[in-house]
Structures are given as structure tokens and as C-alpha cells.
Design an enzyme around this catalytic site. Sequence first.
Site, PDB file in Angstrom:
ATOM      1  N   LYS A 146     -37.696  26.118 -58.012  1.00 48.47           N
ATOM      2  CA  LYS A 146     -37.897  27.278 -57.633  1.00 48.47           C
ATOM      3  C   LYS A 146     -37.191  28.537 -57.901  1.00 48.47           C
ATOM      4  O   LYS A 146     -36.842  29.093 -59.027  1.00 48.47           O
ATOM      5  CB  LYS A 146     -37.280  27.321 -55.772  1.00 48.47           C
ATOM      6  CG  LYS A 146     -37.840  25.698 -55.342  1.00 48.47           C
ATOM      7  CD  LYS A 146     -37.804  25.744 -53.927  1.00 48.47           C
ATOM      8  CE  LYS A 146     -38.348  24.698 -53.301  1.00 48.47           C
ATOM      9  NZ  LYS A 146     -38.280  25.077 -51.735  1.00 48.47           N
TER      10      LYS A 146
ATOM     11  N   HIS B 135     -47.652  27.208 -51.964  1.00 52.46           N
ATOM     12  CA  HIS B 135     -45.869  26.659 -51.774  1.00 52.46           C
ATOM     13  C   HIS B 135     -46.128  26.855 -49.880  1.00 52.46           C
ATOM     14  O   HIS B 135     -46.307  28.336 -50.170  1.00 52.46           O
ATOM     15  CB  HIS B 135     -45.098  26.757 -53.117  1.00 52.46           C
ATOM     16  CG  HIS B 135     -44.029  25.877 -52.086  1.00 52.46           C
ATOM     17  ND1 HIS B 135     -42.741  26.239 -50.716  1.00 52.46           N
ATOM     18  CD2 HIS B 135     -43.558  24.627 -52.496  1.00 52.46           C
ATOM     19  CE1 HIS B 135     -42.067  25.011 -51.133  1.00 52.46           C
ATOM     20  NE2 HIS B 135     -42.280  24.478 -52.117  1.00 52.46           N
TER      21      HIS B 135
ATOM     22  N   GLU C 127     -46.505  18.707 -47.949  1.00 49.24           N
ATOM     23  CA  GLU C 127     -45.144  19.091 -48.280  1.00 49.24           C
ATOM     24  C   GLU C 127     -44.829  19.698 -46.765  1.00 49.24           C
ATOM     25  O   GLU C 127     -45.186  20.420 -45.878  1.00 49.24           O
ATOM     26  CB  GLU C 127     -44.918  20.421 -48.868  1.00 49.24           C
ATOM     27  CG  GLU C 127     -45.146  20.023 -49.931  1.00 49.24           C
ATOM     28  CD  GLU C 127     -43.871  20.614 -51.296  1.00 49.24           C
ATOM     29  OE1 GLU C 127     -43.002  20.022 -51.311  1.00 49.24           O
ATOM     30  OE2 GLU C 127     -43.874  22.187 -51.054  1.00 49.24           O
TER      31      GLU C 127
ATOM     32  N   GLY D 164     -38.216  19.260 -54.799  1.00 46.04           N
ATOM     33  CA  GLY D 164     -36.981  21.128 -54.836  1.00 46.04           C
ATOM     34  C   GLY D 164     -35.585  20.346 -54.876  1.00 46.04           C
ATOM     35  O   GLY D 164     -35.506  20.269 -56.128  1.00 46.04           O
TER      36      GLY D 164
ATOM     37  N   SER E 167     -37.567  16.985 -48.966  1.00 47.58           N
ATOM     38  CA  SER E 167     -36.285  16.056 -49.540  1.00 47.58           C
ATOM     39  C   SER E 167     -36.354  15.137 -49.856  1.00 47.58           C
ATOM     40  O   SER E 167     -35.887  14.037 -49.273  1.00 47.58           O
ATOM     41  CB  SER E 167     -35.760  16.704 -47.561  1.00 47.58           C
ATOM     42  OG  SER E 167     -35.478  17.852 -47.103  1.00 47.58           O
TER      43      SER E 167
ATOM     44  N   ASN F 243     -39.491  21.279 -58.845  1.00 49.36           N
ATOM     45  CA  ASN F 243     -39.659  22.862 -58.464  1.00 49.36           C
ATOM     46  C   ASN F 243     -38.152  23.126 -58.557  1.00 49.36           C
ATOM     47  O   ASN F 243     -37.708  23.060 -57.601  1.00 49.36           O
ATOM     48  CB  ASN F 243     -40.577  22.547 -57.235  1.00 49.36           C
ATOM     49  CG  ASN F 243     -40.730  24.362 -56.415  1.00 49.36           C
ATOM     50  OD1 ASN F 243     -40.640  25.410 -57.533  1.00 49.36           O
ATOM     51  ND2 ASN F 243     -40.725  24.489 -54.889  1.00 49.36           N
TER      52      ASN F 243
ATOM     53  N   GLU G   2     -43.478  28.443 -49.098  1.00 48.76           N
ATOM     54  CA  GLU G   2     -42.920  29.789 -49.342  1.00 48.76           C
ATOM     55  C   GLU G   2     -43.317  30.383 -49.764  1.00 48.76           C
ATOM     56  O   GLU G   2     -43.273  31.589 -49.526  1.00 48.76           O
ATOM     57  CB  GLU G   2     -41.529  29.369 -50.102  1.00 48.76           C
ATOM     58  CG  GLU G   2     -40.446  28.241 -50.074  1.00 48.76           C
ATOM     59  CD  GLU G   2     -39.327  27.387 -50.910  1.00 48.76           C
ATOM     60  OE1 GLU G   2     -39.609  27.486 -52.036  1.00 48.76           O
ATOM     61  OE2 GLU G   2     -39.161  26.851 -50.113  1.00 48.76           O
TER      62      GLU G   2
ATOM     63  N   GLY H 261     -36.204  21.419 -47.734  1.00 48.62           N
ATOM     64  CA  GLY H 261     -35.286  22.253 -48.228  1.00 48.62           C
ATOM     65  C   GLY H 261     -33.682  21.529 -46.567  1.00 48.62           C
ATOM     66  O   GLY H 261     -32.728  21.988 -46.543  1.00 48.62           O
TER      67      GLY H 261
HETATM   68  C1  PEP Z   1     -39.891  22.057 -52.243  1.00 44.43           C
HETATM   69  O1  PEP Z   1     -39.774  23.497 -51.874  1.00 44.43           O
HETATM   70  O2  PEP Z   1     -41.936  21.577 -53.206  1.00 44.43           O
HETATM   71  C2  PEP Z   1     -39.455  20.756 -51.993  1.00 44.43           C
HETATM   72  C3  PEP Z   1     -40.175  19.633 -51.329  1.00 44.43           C
HETATM   73  O3  PEP Z   1     -38.195  21.097 -51.857  1.00 44.43           O
HETATM   74  P1  PEP Z   1     -36.785  19.736 -51.380  1.00 44.43           P
HETATM   75  O4  PEP Z   1     -37.346  19.049 -51.862  1.00 44.43           O
HETATM   76  O5  PEP Z   1     -35.427  20.670 -51.717  1.00 44.43           O
HETATM   77  O6  PEP Z   1     -37.030  19.656 -49.568  1.00 44.43           O
END
Ligand code: PEP
Length: 256
Positions: A12, A100, A172, A239, A218, A10, A102, A178
Site C-alpha cells: 500500500k 483493490h 478480498e 497487507g 487480515s 501489498n 481501496e 486491515g
Molecule cells: C489488502 O489490502 O490487500 C489486505 C489484504 O490487507 P490486510 O492483509 O492488511 O487485511
Amino acid sequence: MTRKKMMAGNWKMNKTIGEAVALAQDISNQYDDRWPDACDVVVCPPFVDLKPAKTVFEFDRVEISVGAQNVHWEESGAYTGEISVPMLKEIGCAYCIIGHSERRGYFGETNEDVNKKAKALIAGQIKPIICVGESLAVRDEGTTLEFVCAQVRAAFAGIDAGLAKECVVAYEPIWAIGTGRTATPEQAQEVCQAIRATLAEMYGTDIADAMRVLYGGSMNPGNVKLLIAQPDIDGGLIGGAALKAESFVQLIEACL
Ligand code: PEP
């Protein structure tokens, strides 16, 4: 039941067209013929980068799919700023992330919206990657499983078994996105198992066992192995680590 792993990046709101082409090319240059048997690889760049990224993968004849990060449920009309399923279809999108955290948090996307988007995508033969996950407050309250399973039920409401099978669920935890703070493999497994149990209640064990449940939050080359070794974790939604070819490729290769 063996399910093929999936690694979905992703991106973003990152990468201009030039940067997206460079990253897609960098991933493609490291493509290995063993990937497609072990793992479905998907990159989900911003809308404007979808076609350029897809063109790189087509030109190089590599089995890497592209997916969008959002969609509107209507086919066309007066919805300024939105993108529809037929538009994504024409680009050749195979997947689309919906729900998601966000989008839920910053743009007010509700469970009902996620359900409408899932139905529209399925009707257009684009596979939804449905994101669910709890906040730190919900986890601290001890109601994570109820909260996440309710999100799953709402996302799949009115979708029949034959079509549900095409969907991917991504667990998630919001507190792990993040932040550099990953759920432990046990924490992630507990929720992914509960998600699969919810899918089994809705659709029966055979369908639930065939569906992929990803972990996101992460995930990186240092923690991927233990996470994907869990029985109900079928890969990752990535991400930060998807923004560099080197780390994304390491995540894919962890599936080999
Ligand atoms: C995401 O936003 O889908 C995600 C998993 O981000 P990150 O890997 O940066 O935590």
C-alpha cells in the site's frame, strides 16, 4: 489439478525508498531455494519503490517478483499523475494489482476501469491480480456470491480464454481488510469456489482449474494454514503482514 501457491504482499502507501530497500533485503536474506517450487512470491510496493526493490532481488538472484498496485490503461499521454503499462514493463514488473477495494472506494475505480486495466496489462504481458470482494452491507444482505461473481464477469468481459489464464483473482472481503477480522476458511472457500465456477462458465473447467484465486483480508501466520488448505484458495494477497519480513516469510513458508 495442482496449482502453485502465490503469496503477494501489498505494501500500500508504505515505505520510503530506503525503507523499501531494507524490507526487500530482509526478505531476500531469508530466501530459501525451496520457495520457487512451492510458491510464487511477489511484492507490490509503491511505484517509487519498484525499481529499488527489483534491484535488490536481481542483485541477490532470488526468484521474487515485483508488482505494481495500480496502472492506467492508456500507453502515454495527458494523464497527470498516472503510470502506464510500458513504464511498469521497463522496470520489470511481472504483476499489477487492479481493482483493490481501496482504489474502488477512495478513488472511484469502476468495474469498467478494472476491465480496461486488465486488458492493457495483458497486452503488455504483465499479469493482473484482479481484486474483488463485498462490503459488510452486501454480506449482511446475503448477496455476496452474486455481487462478487458479477465483479468477476465484469473484470473479464471481452478477454478471451488464452489470455484470461494469465490473470490471478484475489477475493478480498472489504470487512476483513486491515480490520483483523478474517473470513473463516469456510466463508473464504465458499466465495473462492463461486469465483472459480464463474471462470469455468466463462472459459471452461480446464482454464478455470488452472487459474489462481487468492484470499486477502487480515491473513497472518496464525490463520494462513487453514485458509490455504481450502481447495479453491491458492495463496494470499497480504497487507499488514507483508510489511514485516518475519511475518511475510512465515506466510511463504506455510506453502512449503
Ligand atoms: C489488502 O489490502 O490487500 C489486505 C489484504 O490487507 P490486510 O492483509 O492488511 O487485511
